[in-house]
Design a protein around this motif. Structure first.
Motif, PDB file in Angstrom:
ATOM      1  N   GLU A 143       0.246  43.013  66.178  1.00  0.00           N
ATOM      2  CA  GLU A 143       1.185  44.338  66.390  1.00  0.00           C
ATOM      3  C   GLU A 143       0.646  45.255  67.213  1.00  0.00           C
ATOM      4  O   GLU A 143      -0.712  45.223  67.610  1.00  0.00           O
ATOM      5  CB  GLU A 143       1.279  44.951  64.669  1.00  0.00           C
ATOM      6  CG  GLU A 143       2.099  44.333  63.903  1.00  0.00           C
ATOM      7  CD  GLU A 143       2.204  45.205  62.655  1.00  0.00           C
ATOM      8  OE1 GLU A 143       2.963  46.267  62.815  1.00  0.00           O
ATOM      9  OE2 GLU A 143       1.854  44.886  61.489  1.00  0.00           O
ATOM     10  N   SER A 147      -0.951  48.618  68.667  1.00  0.00           N
ATOM     11  CA  SER A 147      -1.721  49.495  67.969  1.00  0.00           C
ATOM     12  C   SER A 147      -2.469  50.471  68.965  1.00  0.00           C
ATOM     13  O   SER A 147      -2.815  49.693  70.089  1.00  0.00           O
ATOM     14  CB  SER A 147      -2.711  48.887  67.017  1.00  0.00           C
ATOM     15  OG  SER A 147      -3.617  48.392  67.573  1.00  0.00           O
ATOM     16  N   THR A 154      12.441  46.447  65.244  1.00  0.00           N
ATOM     17  CA  THR A 154      10.960  46.367  65.737  1.00  0.00           C
ATOM     18  C   THR A 154      10.666  45.165  66.455  1.00  0.00           C
ATOM     19  O   THR A 154      10.931  44.170  65.859  1.00  0.00           O
ATOM     20  CB  THR A 154      10.041  46.618  64.816  1.00  0.00           C
ATOM     21  OG1 THR A 154      10.271  48.018  64.394  1.00  0.00           O
ATOM     22  CG2 THR A 154       8.653  46.789  65.499  1.00  0.00           C
ATOM     23  N   ILE A 160       8.660  41.929  67.768  1.00  0.00           N
ATOM     24  CA  ILE A 160       7.353  41.292  67.402  1.00  0.00           C
ATOM     25  C   ILE A 160       7.216  40.179  68.652  1.00  0.00           C
ATOM     26  O   ILE A 160       7.830  39.552  69.105  1.00  0.00           O
ATOM     27  CB  ILE A 160       7.683  40.215  66.182  1.00  0.00           C
ATOM     28  CG1 ILE A 160       8.040  41.092  65.001  1.00  0.00           C
ATOM     29  CG2 ILE A 160       6.549  39.297  65.822  1.00  0.00           C
ATOM     30  CD1 ILE A 160       8.843  40.309  63.803  1.00  0.00           C
ATOM     31  N   LYS A 180      13.354  44.587  59.043  1.00  0.00           N
ATOM     32  CA  LYS A 180      12.240  44.189  58.089  1.00  0.00           C
ATOM     33  C   LYS A 180      11.212  43.348  59.118  1.00  0.00           C
ATOM     34  O   LYS A 180      10.958  42.180  58.788  1.00  0.00           O
ATOM     35  CB  LYS A 180      12.639  43.636  56.922  1.00  0.00           C
ATOM     36  CG  LYS A 180      13.651  44.327  56.113  1.00  0.00           C
ATOM     37  CD  LYS A 180      14.165  43.535  54.955  1.00  0.00           C
ATOM     38  CE  LYS A 180      15.151  44.344  54.149  1.00  0.00           C
ATOM     39  NZ  LYS A 180      15.952  43.612  53.226  1.00  0.00           N
ATOM     40  N   HIS A 181      10.730  43.980  60.113  1.00  0.00           N
ATOM     41  CA  HIS A 181       9.858  43.290  61.061  1.00  0.00           C
ATOM     42  C   HIS A 181       8.519  42.772  60.250  1.00  0.00           C
ATOM     43  O   HIS A 181       8.055  41.703  60.674  1.00  0.00           O
ATOM     44  CB  HIS A 181       9.526  44.120  62.275  1.00  0.00           C
ATOM     45  CG  HIS A 181       8.887  45.354  62.025  1.00  0.00           C
ATOM     46  ND1 HIS A 181       7.396  45.507  62.077  1.00  0.00           N
ATOM     47  CD2 HIS A 181       9.306  46.646  61.490  1.00  0.00           C
ATOM     48  CE1 HIS A 181       7.211  46.838  61.574  1.00  0.00           C
ATOM     49  NE2 HIS A 181       8.250  47.372  61.370  1.00  0.00           N
ATOM     50  N   GLN A 182       7.883  43.265  59.327  1.00  0.00           N
ATOM     51  CA  GLN A 182       6.759  43.049  58.686  1.00  0.00           C
ATOM     52  C   GLN A 182       7.149  41.559  57.989  1.00  0.00           C
ATOM     53  O   GLN A 182       6.208  40.843  58.026  1.00  0.00           O
ATOM     54  CB  GLN A 182       6.158  44.165  57.826  1.00  0.00           C
ATOM     55  CG  GLN A 182       5.795  45.297  58.473  1.00  0.00           C
ATOM     56  CD  GLN A 182       4.486  45.467  59.213  1.00  0.00           C
ATOM     57  OE1 GLN A 182       4.096  44.121  59.190  1.00  0.00           O
ATOM     58  NE2 GLN A 182       3.946  46.213  59.405  1.00  0.00           N
ATOM     59  N   LYS A 183       8.108  41.826  57.244  1.00  0.00           N
ATOM     60  CA  LYS A 183       8.528  40.349  56.456  1.00  0.00           C
ATOM     61  C   LYS A 183       8.895  39.163  57.714  1.00  0.00           C
ATOM     62  O   LYS A 183       8.138  38.152  57.232  1.00  0.00           O
ATOM     63  CB  LYS A 183       9.807  40.720  55.611  1.00  0.00           C
ATOM     64  CG  LYS A 183      10.062  39.471  54.929  1.00  0.00           C
ATOM     65  CD  LYS A 183       9.442  39.141  53.862  1.00  0.00           C
ATOM     66  CE  LYS A 183       9.992  37.815  53.078  1.00  0.00           C
ATOM     67  NZ  LYS A 183       8.746  37.078  52.626  1.00  0.00           N
ATOM     68  N   ARG A 209       7.408  38.856  60.550  1.00  0.00           N
ATOM     69  CA  ARG A 209       6.111  38.593  61.167  1.00  0.00           C
ATOM     70  C   ARG A 209       5.207  37.785  60.206  1.00  0.00           C
ATOM     71  O   ARG A 209       4.879  36.885  60.701  1.00  0.00           O
ATOM     72  CB  ARG A 209       5.504  39.860  61.440  1.00  0.00           C
ATOM     73  CG  ARG A 209       4.078  39.705  61.969  1.00  0.00           C
ATOM     74  CD  ARG A 209       3.306  40.772  62.305  1.00  0.00           C
ATOM     75  NE  ARG A 209       4.047  41.687  63.465  1.00  0.00           N
ATOM     76  CZ  ARG A 209       3.268  41.495  64.596  1.00  0.00           C
ATOM     77  NH1 ARG A 209       2.620  40.503  64.991  1.00  0.00           N
ATOM     78  NH2 ARG A 209       4.106  42.203  65.594  1.00  0.00           N
ATOM     79  N   GLU A 210       5.402  38.228  58.949  1.00  0.00           N
ATOM     80  CA  GLU A 210       4.698  37.222  57.946  1.00  0.00           C
ATOM     81  C   GLU A 210       5.266  35.940  57.961  1.00  0.00           C
ATOM     82  O   GLU A 210       4.503  34.850  57.777  1.00  0.00           O
ATOM     83  CB  GLU A 210       4.779  38.015  56.629  1.00  0.00           C
ATOM     84  CG  GLU A 210       4.154  37.403  55.538  1.00  0.00           C
ATOM     85  CD  GLU A 210       4.392  38.307  54.172  1.00  0.00           C
ATOM     86  OE1 GLU A 210       4.922  37.637  53.080  1.00  0.00           O
ATOM     87  OE2 GLU A 210       4.006  39.192  54.179  1.00  0.00           O
TER      88      GLU A 210
END
Length: 162
Positions: free
Chosen positions: A97, A99, A123, A125, A141-144, A146-147
């Motif tokens: 990500e 940062s 967002t 990725i 739901k970019h975190q999901k 990405r995971e």
């Protein structure tokens, strides 16, 4: 039949837009009717009917376009971003990500899909692709995503040992 016609296991899905937005059409017609009645004109069907038809029609077109161009679907075999589908075999790794104050190089890469960039409200990725290419996947739901993408890639290519 295409390769996508068999029911593959869907690991991640976003629909793009909700049909509930179309309820604003009838709401606008009712609001115009109430405005007419409160202004002392009584209820006349023309203006509320026009608002109902125009707002509902316009929103239906917008929702349909959003459901086509901003939906996301990931299976073990492919990633569909809007109207573009790529094989997960083309994804070599997922970039970390963003940062800090300096934008990573992958943020200037082409966004997947037929849009000119990452859609509003989503967002990006960073993806390292085969043939030394980079691209951006995207989702609300970019975190999901990405995971799940990381799991799909690591099942195929074990992570590099540090």
């Amino acid at each position: 039949m295409t390769e996508h016609s068999a029911s593959p296991q869907v690991l991640f899905y976003e629909q793009g837009a909700s049909w509930w937005w179309i309820a604003a059409g009838p709401a606008s017609g009712v609001a115009m009717g109430l405005i007419q009645a409160s202004a002392g004109y009584g209820f006349q069907w023309l203006v509320p009917g026009i608002f109902f038809v125009l707002v509902t029609g316009f929103l239906a077109i917008q929702v349909k376009a959003a459901r086509i161009h901003t939906s996301v679907e990931l299976t073990p075999e492919w990633l569909r971003q809007g109207a573009e589908t790529i094989s997960t075999a083309e994804i070599v790794r997922i970039y970390p990500e963003a940062s800090g104050s300096e934008a990573p190089k992958w943020q200037s890469a082409r966004a997947l899909g037929e849009l000119t960039g990452v859609p509003r409200g989503r967002t990006g990725i960073g993806l390292k692709m085969t043939n030394d290419r980079s691209a951006q996947a995207w989702a609300r739901k970019h975190q999901k995503l990405r995971e799940t993408l990381t799991q799909v890639v690591e099942e195929r290519i074990p992570p590099e040992s540090v």
